[in-house]
Design a protein around this motif. Structure first.
Motif, mmCIF file in Angstrom:
data_model
loop_
_atom_site.group_PDB
_atom_site.id
_atom_site.type_symbol
_atom_site.label_atom_id
_atom_site.label_comp_id
_atom_site.label_asym_id
_atom_site.label_seq_id
_atom_site.Cartn_x
_atom_site.Cartn_y
_atom_site.Cartn_z
ATOM 1 N N TYR A 150 0.843 -1.202 0.000
ATOM 2 C CA TYR A 150 0.000 0.000 0.000
ATOM 3 C C TYR A 150 0.878 1.252 0.000
ATOM 4 O O TYR A 150 0.645 2.196 -0.753
ATOM 5 C CB TYR A 150 -0.932 -0.026 1.213
ATOM 6 C CG TYR A 150 -1.704 1.250 1.427
ATOM 7 C CD1 TYR A 150 -2.860 1.505 0.707
ATOM 8 C CD2 TYR A 150 -1.258 2.205 2.344
ATOM 9 C CE1 TYR A 150 -3.573 2.681 0.892
ATOM 10 C CE2 TYR A 150 -1.959 3.380 2.533
ATOM 11 C CZ TYR A 150 -3.116 3.617 1.808
ATOM 12 O OH TYR A 150 -3.812 4.782 1.990
ATOM 13 N N SER A 151 1.910 1.254 0.832
ATOM 14 C CA SER A 151 2.762 2.442 0.974
ATOM 15 C C SER A 151 3.630 2.705 -0.250
ATOM 16 O O SER A 151 4.216 3.778 -0.361
ATOM 17 C CB SER A 151 3.642 2.319 2.214
ATOM 18 O OG SER A 151 4.499 1.201 2.099
ATOM 19 N N ASP A 152 3.713 1.760 -1.185
ATOM 20 C CA ASP A 152 4.477 1.950 -2.413
ATOM 21 C C ASP A 152 3.707 2.741 -3.463
ATOM 22 O O ASP A 152 4.277 3.162 -4.471
ATOM 23 C CB ASP A 152 4.848 0.598 -3.038
ATOM 24 C CG ASP A 152 5.782 -0.218 -2.175
ATOM 25 O OD1 ASP A 152 6.463 0.361 -1.303
ATOM 26 O OD2 ASP A 152 5.835 -1.443 -2.381
#
Length: 135
Positions: free
Chosen positions: A17-19
């Motif tokens: 998700y954080s990518d």
């Protein structure tokens, strides 16, 4: 250094998700994080975990040509290959794909440097064992 391996190396990273950016796809700079990890894993597999005791390198040039997005939870497969050997430099192309579909192609120019000599970097010939392991 490890023995030469004949089959192609593939490194896989699952998109977190954080990518991703606000469009829900991998943020462009994160591809270079993936590629850096791919190079490290490839060199460890081919040269051994302590390869930097005998061989070190620096990026002279890096580019990425994007074809399609990678999205959260997809697995990006990266396959590096040496495309040119110089005396103290070498070029690597990395193909990026998701489920067999192209995501992009990265091109690097790396310079072989004296291990432990970080400032200023001292170019040295690429060791024969490295050429054999990555060819």
């Amino acid at each position: 250094m490890a023995d030469e391996q004949s089959e192609a190396f593939t490194h896989r990273i699952r998109v977190r998700y954080s990518d991703c950016d606000m469009q829900g796809v991998v943020f462009n700079s994160n591809y270079f994080v993936y590629l850096d990890d791919t190079m490290d894993m490839w060199l460890q597999e081919r040269l051994g975990q302590d390869f930097q005791d005998e061989f070190d390198y620096m990026v002279k040039k890096a580019s990425l040509e994007w074809d399609a997005p990678a999205r959260m939870r997809e697995v990006v497969e990266m396959r590096p290959e040496v495309t040119r050997w110089g005396r103290s430099s070498f070029d690597v192309r990395v193909h990026l794909a998701v489920e067999g579909g192209p995501v992009g192609t990265a091109e690097f120019v790396f310079i072989s440097v004296k291990p432990g000599a970080h400032e200023p970097p001292v170019p040295v010939p690429v060791p024969d064992a490295v050429r054999a392991a990555l060819s």
